[in-house]
Design a protein around this motif. Structure first.
Motif, PDB file in Angstrom:
ATOM      1  N   THR A   1       4.369  39.590  62.655  1.00  0.00           N
ATOM      2  CA  THR A   1       3.639  40.845  62.780  1.00  0.00           C
ATOM      3  C   THR A   1       3.317  41.112  64.243  1.00  0.00           C
ATOM      4  O   THR A   1       2.788  42.152  64.591  1.00  0.00           O
TER       5      THR A   1
ATOM      6  N   ASN B   1       0.026  35.543  63.534  1.00  0.00           N
ATOM      7  CA  ASN B   1       0.740  36.809  63.646  1.00  0.00           C
ATOM      8  C   ASN B   1       2.134  36.609  64.232  1.00  0.00           C
ATOM      9  O   ASN B   1       3.115  37.184  63.749  1.00  0.00           O
TER      10      ASN B   1
ATOM     11  N   GLU C   1       0.642  30.991  48.876  1.00  0.00           N
ATOM     12  CA  GLU C   1      -0.233  31.865  48.104  1.00  0.00           C
ATOM     13  C   GLU C   1      -0.846  32.981  48.945  1.00  0.00           C
ATOM     14  O   GLU C   1      -0.921  34.127  48.512  1.00  0.00           O
ATOM     15  N   ASN C   2      -1.282  32.626  50.182  1.00  0.00           N
ATOM     16  CA  ASN C   2      -1.940  33.668  50.980  1.00  0.00           C
ATOM     17  C   ASN C   2      -1.006  34.345  51.958  1.00  0.00           C
ATOM     18  O   ASN C   2      -1.433  35.199  52.741  1.00  0.00           O
TER      19      ASN C   2
ATOM     20  N   LYS D   1       8.252  33.814  57.569  1.00  0.00           N
ATOM     21  CA  LYS D   1       7.564  34.138  56.314  1.00  0.00           C
ATOM     22  C   LYS D   1       8.473  33.781  55.132  1.00  0.00           C
ATOM     23  O   LYS D   1       8.041  33.135  54.166  1.00  0.00           O
TER      24      LYS D   1
ATOM     25  N   GLY E   1      -3.610  39.806  61.563  1.00  0.00           N
ATOM     26  CA  GLY E   1      -4.989  39.335  61.455  1.00  0.00           C
ATOM     27  C   GLY E   1      -5.557  38.946  62.806  1.00  0.00           C
ATOM     28  O   GLY E   1      -5.062  39.382  63.860  1.00  0.00           O
TER      29      GLY E   1
ATOM     30  N   ALA F   1       0.921  41.056  55.605  1.00  0.00           N
ATOM     31  CA  ALA F   1       0.836  42.508  55.383  1.00  0.00           C
ATOM     32  C   ALA F   1       0.282  43.207  56.624  1.00  0.00           C
ATOM     33  O   ALA F   1       0.859  44.199  57.112  1.00  0.00           O
ATOM     34  N   THR F   2      -0.804  42.679  57.146  1.00  0.00           N
ATOM     35  CA  THR F   2      -1.387  43.295  58.340  1.00  0.00           C
ATOM     36  C   THR F   2      -1.693  42.191  59.341  1.00  0.00           C
ATOM     37  O   THR F   2      -2.082  41.095  58.948  1.00  0.00           O
TER      38      THR F   2
ATOM     39  N   GLU G   1       1.542  36.485  51.671  1.00  0.00           N
ATOM     40  CA  GLU G   1       1.787  37.930  51.531  1.00  0.00           C
ATOM     41  C   GLU G   1       0.654  38.719  52.175  1.00  0.00           C
ATOM     42  O   GLU G   1       0.869  39.678  52.912  1.00  0.00           O
ATOM     43  N   GLU G   2      -0.543  38.244  51.884  1.00  0.00           N
ATOM     44  CA  GLU G   2      -1.736  38.889  52.406  1.00  0.00           C
ATOM     45  C   GLU G   2      -1.763  38.835  53.941  1.00  0.00           C
ATOM     46  O   GLU G   2      -1.986  39.844  54.616  1.00  0.00           O
ATOM     47  N   LEU G   3      -1.466  37.645  54.477  1.00  0.00           N
ATOM     48  CA  LEU G   3      -1.519  37.469  55.927  1.00  0.00           C
ATOM     49  C   LEU G   3      -0.428  38.258  56.639  1.00  0.00           C
ATOM     50  O   LEU G   3      -0.604  38.704  57.772  1.00  0.00           O
TER      51      LEU G   3
END
Lengths: 339, 425
Positions: A278, A273, A257-258, A294, A267, A264-265, A260-262
């Protein structure tokens, strides 16, 4: 080429030694799908659903590996295998990965030339009996008829257990879980024995699950995990770290659930990361895309989500996490760090 | 004497290898030989390469290591601490057992059905036609599974025989138990066993008995001697019939020779019938015919029996009608015409295809795995291969076993075939 295939088929037919290729990843990429060996049907672990799509805890591992490679969790060809055919299928190259609640033992690892890439379920062998039998302990099973899947470690454990306890039994050899269930329900055997998780999954499909009881004895250690052939370490690494990624994701609180958010940028948490690509070059080290982990996690969720969705306490199978909780929750599930 | 000069010898040209009939056949054979050798080399080389790639060697040492698994049906002593080789032997004996039982019953079924299908009785011949067409047109595996499922699903469980208000009871005055785990029948025990095994009471208060190979050897040996004696008596009767025209009545002599010696041996050994009884989860004592054995045996017999029936029918039809007319003209009773005139001639046609059916049955017995019968395919070719990872060695051994068995059967049957052929003068 045609001729090679023909001769190859000739050889493979008798000798079960097809073309063992060195670079499994290249073969899989060229084929466009992962050949994953699963059971012939064990609800919760690997079984086709009403739509005919395979789903389950072991299937989740297959889908995660496929997603890590292709970014597509459906790029899997599921090959149902029995206890007897699974190793030949893997050794011959018919399947690339075997995720079929297979116990990690030394002789399988060393003598059968396989590489276990981790453990996705810590299990032990149990006994399922009808309540009407009035048996409360496995030591009371002297003279009982026992249904047992051939070609498994449970077969050997059973022989050892009864010999050590000085009691006798009559084995009824069966090929698949479905056959075992049918024989057991017909009363052709008094006891059905296999891994306790498998018994729970089988009992959940009975008409009256409460008429049957799991005996308290767990007679063996059965660390179940996915495995690949010896000789291709890069391929083994992909499978191993995909499983580790699922475990680490749960530990770090990364869920489907989270994610995509994590992703994206970048953290604050450097390990998240690195896991999600990322930061760092972990994907490239495996020869995969940066977002491999991911994709693997998004395929069916992290380890905890896979567990809860397929075999957890809210499903019909209702297995507690127990030994299979994260190490932070006093379980054995533990992944080396992503660094 | 004229001297002729030889025609000029043309030199050998390469094209002759193809266009000259003298050389062409040799050319073709050489090419075929090279191709065959090449194919075998390719197969062998591929095997060696793949074994190397998998890091495996070729070694039969696994046959000596402990098997670790149990086998339910054992004709010889076996436990899970014995070797894989011993487990393979147990499997081989189980294969031989079901193949032998199957061949005998398939032959009996086949001969009866084949003869009855030619019956003038419409109902009988049509019934037999339904049997033959029904069984030989449905795959054997389905029959095995069907009979296995009927046995395990519809028969009562052993525990239904227990207690005062049992819902099931045994047949033949408590001697035979039919359950969903197989059929228990009485066995013979010997109070004065010569096998040297310890005598144990099958049930509290009963005479202690034992049963070993030596006892059975003695009984079967006596039986064999009786059969030889019966043959001698019959040959003498034949001689009397040929010299005087009257055949002496010998059936009571035959019966006495057959029954009395075996009976004496049985009494001397103190033979008693040991019946099965319910103990714990299962019946104990007696002989246990497992579901797997019954399903496999019945399915193999009925399936192969249907083919043999057609072979027998074809053999009988191959004997010309004149033979039975001639028999009738000579005053041979119609009931004896079949036995004395038709069948002996039909045998010559029947035996060669019968060999193939016996071979088929033997090899089809490897479908045993469908019902969990522990034959050689299930022990050596199944569990042993799986536990040791010796696919190549196991498959080769199993192939060699079936090859040797098939050659033995066809060798034996061919010998019998030669003895029934017309002796030409």
């Amino acid at each position: 080429m045609k001729k090679t295939v023909f001769f190859g088929a000739l050889t493979a037919a008798g000798l079960a030694a097809g073309m063992a290729s060195a670079a499994t990843l290249d073969d899989v990429k060229a084929r466009g799908s992962l050949n994953c060996g699963v059971t012939t049907g064990l609800v919760g672990f690997a079984a086709p659903n009403a739509e005919g799509e395979w789903e389950g805890f072991d299937v989740g591992v297959c889908r995660a590996v496929a997603a890590a490679i292709f970014g597509d969790p459906t790029a899997v060809e599921f090959v149902p295998t029995t206890g007897q055919t699974r190793f030949t299928a893997l050794a011959s190259g018919e399947i690339d990965l075997l995720a079929r609640n297979t116990t990690w033992t030394m002789s399988r690892d060393v003598d059968l030339k396989f590489e276990f890439v981790g453990v996705n379920y810590y299990d032990g062998q149990g006994f399922l009996v009808p309540k009407a039998l009035g048996v409360t302990s496995a030591t009371e099973l002297d003279g009982a008829t026992v249904c047992i899947q051939t070609g498994t470690t449970t077969e050997l454990n059973l022989a050892d257990y009864f010999r050590v306890n000085g009691i006798t039994y009559e084995p009824v050899p069966i090929e698949t879980n479905a056959e075992g269930q049918q024989q057991y329900l017909a009363g052709a055997c008094d006891v059905y024995t296999t891994d306790a998780s498998g018994l729970a999954a089988t009992r959940a499909t009975f008409e009256n699950p409460n008429d049957h009881v799991l005996l308290p004895e767990i007679i063996s250690k059965e660390p179940l995990g996915p495995l690949v052939r010896h000789g291709d370490n890069e391929w083994a690494d992909i499978a191993r770290w995909t499983l580790n990624a699922l475990i680490t994701a749960e530990e770090l609180g990364v869920t489907s659930e989270n994610i995509e958010e994590l992703a994206a940028t970048p953290g604050n948490n450097p390990e998240v990361n690195r896991l999600l690509g990322t930061e760092g070059e972990l994907g490239a080290m495996l020869g995969l895309e940066a977002d491999w982990a991911k994709n693997a996690i998004m395929a069916g969720g992290n380890y905890g989500e896979l567990f809860e969705d397929n075999i957890g306490e809210n499903t019909a199978i209702a297995l507690a996490r127990g030994l299979n909780a994260q190490w932070t929750d006093n379980g054995l599930i533990y992944s080396p760090p992503f660094r | 004497m004229s001297t002729l000069t030889d025609p000029p010898k043309p030199g050998f040209r390469l094209s002759q290898l193809i266009y000259d009939t003298r050389y062409r056949s040799i050319t073709i054979q050489v090419i075929a030989l090279v191709l065959i050798v090449g194919a075998f080399w390719w197969l062998g080389n591929n095997t060696v390469n793949n074994l190397n790639a998998l890091g495996k060697d070729f070694d039969f040492g696994f046959l000596n290591s402990a098997a670790g698994y149990d086998i339910n049906q054992r004709l010889i002593e076996y436990d899970n601490q014995m070797s894989h080789g011993r487990a393979a032997l147990v499997g081989i004996l189980n294969t031989l057992l079901v193949a032998f039982m199957g061949c005998v019953s398939a032959l009996i079924i086949g001969v009866f059905v084949g003869v009855l299908r030619l019956s003038k009785n419409w109902v009988v011949s049509k019934l037999m036609a339904v049997y033959v067409e029904g069984f030989r047109n449905v795959p054997l595996l389905i029959w095995i599974l069907l009979i296995g499922a009927v046995m395990s699903e519809s028969m009562p469980q052993p525990r239904e025989f227990r207690g005062e208000d049992a819902t099931q009871s045994m047949y033949f005055s408590d001697n035979v138990a039919v359950t969903n785990r197989g059929i228990w029948i009485p066995r013979l025990g010997f109070a004065n066993s010569i096998s040297g095994e310890d005598a144990v009471a099958p049930i509290d208060g009963a005479t202690p008995v034992a049963a070993g190979g030596a006892d059975w050897l003695l009984i079967l040996g006596t039986l064999a001697l009786s059969l030889i004696a019966m043959r001698y008596v019959r040959n003498r009767a034949d001689k009397v019939q040929q010299s005087t025209g009257d055949r002496p009545t010998i059936w009571y002599q035959q019966l006495a020779i057959l029954v009395i010696p075996v009976g004496v041996v049985l009494i001397a050994l103190g033979a008693t019938i040991v019946s099965p009884y319910l103990k714990g989860f299962n019946f104990t004592e007696g002989t246990h015919l497992r579901n797997s054995l019954i399903a496999l045996w019945v399915a193999l017999s009925l399936y192969t029996g249907a083919f043999i029936a057609e072979i027998v029918r074809a053999g009988i039809l191959a004997v010309s009608k004149g033979q039975s007319e001639a028999a009738a003209a000579l005053g041979i009773q119609p009931s004896r015409t079949m036995k004395l005139v038709i069948l002996p001639q039909a045998m010559r046609v029947i035996i060669p295809p019968l060999i193939s059916q016996f071979l088929n049955l033997t090899k089809n017995s490897s479908l045993a795995i469908a019902v969990g019968y522990m034959d050689v395919r299930a022990t050596l070719g199944g569990i042993t291969i799986n536990q040791t990872g010796r696919e190549l060695e196991g498959m080769l051994l199993m192939g060699a076993f079936y090859l040797a068995l098939s050659l033995l059967i066809s060798g034996g049957m061919n010998y019998y075939n030669r003895s029934t052929q017309l002796a030409e003068r």
